[in-house]
Design an enzyme around this catalytic site. Structure first.
Site, PDB file in Angstrom:
ATOM      1  N   GLU A 164       0.857  -1.186   0.000  1.00 52.62           N
ATOM      2  CA  GLU A 164       0.000   0.000   0.000  1.00 52.62           C
ATOM      3  C   GLU A 164       0.888   1.229   0.000  1.00 52.62           C
ATOM      4  O   GLU A 164       1.860   1.308   0.766  1.00 52.62           O
ATOM      5  CB  GLU A 164      -0.894  -0.006   1.242  1.00 52.62           C
ATOM      6  CG  GLU A 164      -1.752   1.245   1.415  1.00 52.62           C
ATOM      7  CD  GLU A 164      -2.648   1.166   2.648  1.00 52.62           C
ATOM      8  OE1 GLU A 164      -3.090   0.043   2.990  1.00 52.62           O
ATOM      9  OE2 GLU A 164      -2.892   2.206   3.281  1.00 52.62           O
ATOM     10  N   GLU A 169      -2.672  11.284   3.385  1.00 48.03           N
ATOM     11  CA  GLU A 169      -3.700  11.093   4.390  1.00 48.03           C
ATOM     12  C   GLU A 169      -3.679  12.293   5.322  1.00 48.03           C
ATOM     13  O   GLU A 169      -2.609  12.818   5.647  1.00 48.03           O
ATOM     14  CB  GLU A 169      -3.467   9.824   5.210  1.00 48.03           C
ATOM     15  CG  GLU A 169      -3.607   8.534   4.443  1.00 48.03           C
ATOM     16  CD  GLU A 169      -3.418   7.335   5.361  1.00 48.03           C
ATOM     17  OE1 GLU A 169      -4.432   6.807   5.843  1.00 48.03           O
ATOM     18  OE2 GLU A 169      -2.258   6.942   5.601  1.00 48.03           O
TER      19      GLU A 169
END
Length: 416
Positions: A164, A169
């Protein structure tokens, strides 16, 4: 696989936290970030043009539905355009609402919130290249927007073996900071390898659009915000653990509500909240970085306003800062390129005062330039020179075409 997810995918953790105590490298010049623009090709692009209220292009995106017990998120991801729709002004808007009109059930009971999550699985994957999005994030306790990628083999090997790459974020209790993280076998969840980037002066990411990107090549991933590099990761950072980032990945955009990392919304959180996406773009680039700044009057640099790669972005003078927005490649085809696009005379204009901008490279005369030994940058189609408007060297001075006069505001030093 989560039984509650009506999707072809696992709702894998959205980087459940970067490595605690991981160092946050200082921002540095993006001069080593971008491959030569002339070697780049756009492999995926969505500018979200379309009528207000319409759904995303199903040829590029699929919409996931369901909840996410793994992270203890509070939202239910809905189908269609209820929580993910175009605004008619070139944006995708992902909206989180405190509602449950469909009586959706979540891991904790009746869902309290709805939102949306989109991915390109089965429609687009990439191995290496520049993956970027221009976004404006929501604000408030419990908000968790993310722009990220998962290994396309997740259905076969599971997470975190799939790998990932979290490009961006943000958690609502850190309004000025975003995070970039790698997750893989032995370094997932709170053990992910990453760092944060914080805006200066207490600015909040929710106040304006910003461009978030990774430049990804064999055994290397580099993160940047608005062209400012803040971290690079290689297999050497993994302490002997497996590097799983040399294979196809697909792209994900989502807005989660609550969860282990951001915590749940509280009385201070205002709904609805929106993640606004101006564009998502993937470009290739396989040759070493070349090119450099173009300087003009007052020693200022030719600059792409806001490091924005959207068509029509103004080209201006600005203090030289070494970012990708000021790194120009002069091609053998007569183009001058930055951020994967071309220096362009607006609307193909040839009159004095025609502004110049960034635009998709299209081979037209509006994008042909002759940077000569006299220090002029001439557009042969117009037979006019690149000119700093009003003989000004102030930050933000727009560049234009003007009859060549030999004046200081038409003299340029090109670093090749």
């Amino acid at each position: 696989m989560l039984a509650t997810v009506v999707s072809v995918l696992v709702l894998a953790t959205v980087g459940t936290g970067l490595a605690t105590g991981a160092p946050a490298p200082s921002p540095q010049s993006a001069s080593a970030l971008r491959p030569a623009a002339e070697a780049a090709a756009v492999t995926f692009s969505d500018d979200f043009d379309g009528p207000a209220g319409s759904a995303v292009d199903s040829g590029k995106w699929q919409i996931e539905t369901g909840d996410n017990v793994n992270n203890h998120e509070r939202q239910y991801y809905t189908a269609g355009n209820r929580n993910a729709a175009l605004d008619g002004q070139g944006h995708l808007v992902i909206t989180a609402r405190r509602e449950n009109p469909g009586n959706y059930q979540c891991w904790y009971g009746r869902c309290e919130y709805t939102s949306a999550r989109l991915n390109t699985a089965g429609k687009f994957t990439t191995t290496y290249g520049r993956v970027e999005a221009r976004l404006k994030v929501p604000r408030g306790q419990g908000m968790w927007p993310a722009f990220w990628m998962l290994g396309n083999d997740i259905g076969q090997v599971g997470w975190p073996a799939s790998g990932e790459i979290d490009i961006m974020e943000n958690v609502g209790f850190e309004p000025s900071t975003v995070h970039g993280t790698l997750h893989g076998p032995g370094y997932s969840g709170s053990g992910g390898i990453g760092a944060g980037y914080t805006l200066p002066g207490g600015q909040a990411f929710a106040d304006a659009f910003h461009t978030f990107a990774v430049d990804w090549s064999p055994n290397k991933v580099t993160w940047s915000v608005d062209g400012n590099v803040y971290q690079t990761r290689t297999p050497a950072d993994l302490g002997g653990r497996q590097w799983v980032f040399d294979k196809p990945f697909f792209i994900i955009l989502n807005l989660a509500v609550g969860g282990y990392w951001p915590g749940d919304p509280d009385g201070s959180t205002v709904f609805p909240q929106q993640l606004v996406v101006d564009h998502v773009r993937v470009t290739t680039g396989d040759s070493p970085a070349t090119g450099g700044p173009i300087t003009g009057i007052g020693g200022k640099c030719v600059d792409v306003a806001g490091a924005n790669t959207a068509n029509g972005t103004p080209v201006q003078l600005y203090d030289c800062n070494g970012t990708a927005a000021q790194r120009w490649s002069v091609g053998t085809d007569g183009t001058i390129r930055a951020l994967g696009k071309c220096l362009d005379a607006a609307s193909g204009g040839t009159a004095d005062g025609t502004l110049v901008q960034l635009w998709d490279c299209n081979g037209s005369g509006a994008q042909r330039w002759d940077a000569n030994a006299a220090g002029d940058i001439v557009n042969p189609q117009a037979n006019k020179c690149l000119d700093a408007t009003g003989n000004s060297s102030a930050n933000g001075t727009r560049l234009q075409l003007w009859t060549c006069s030999g004046a200081a505001n038409q003299k340029w030093t090109v670093t090749r």
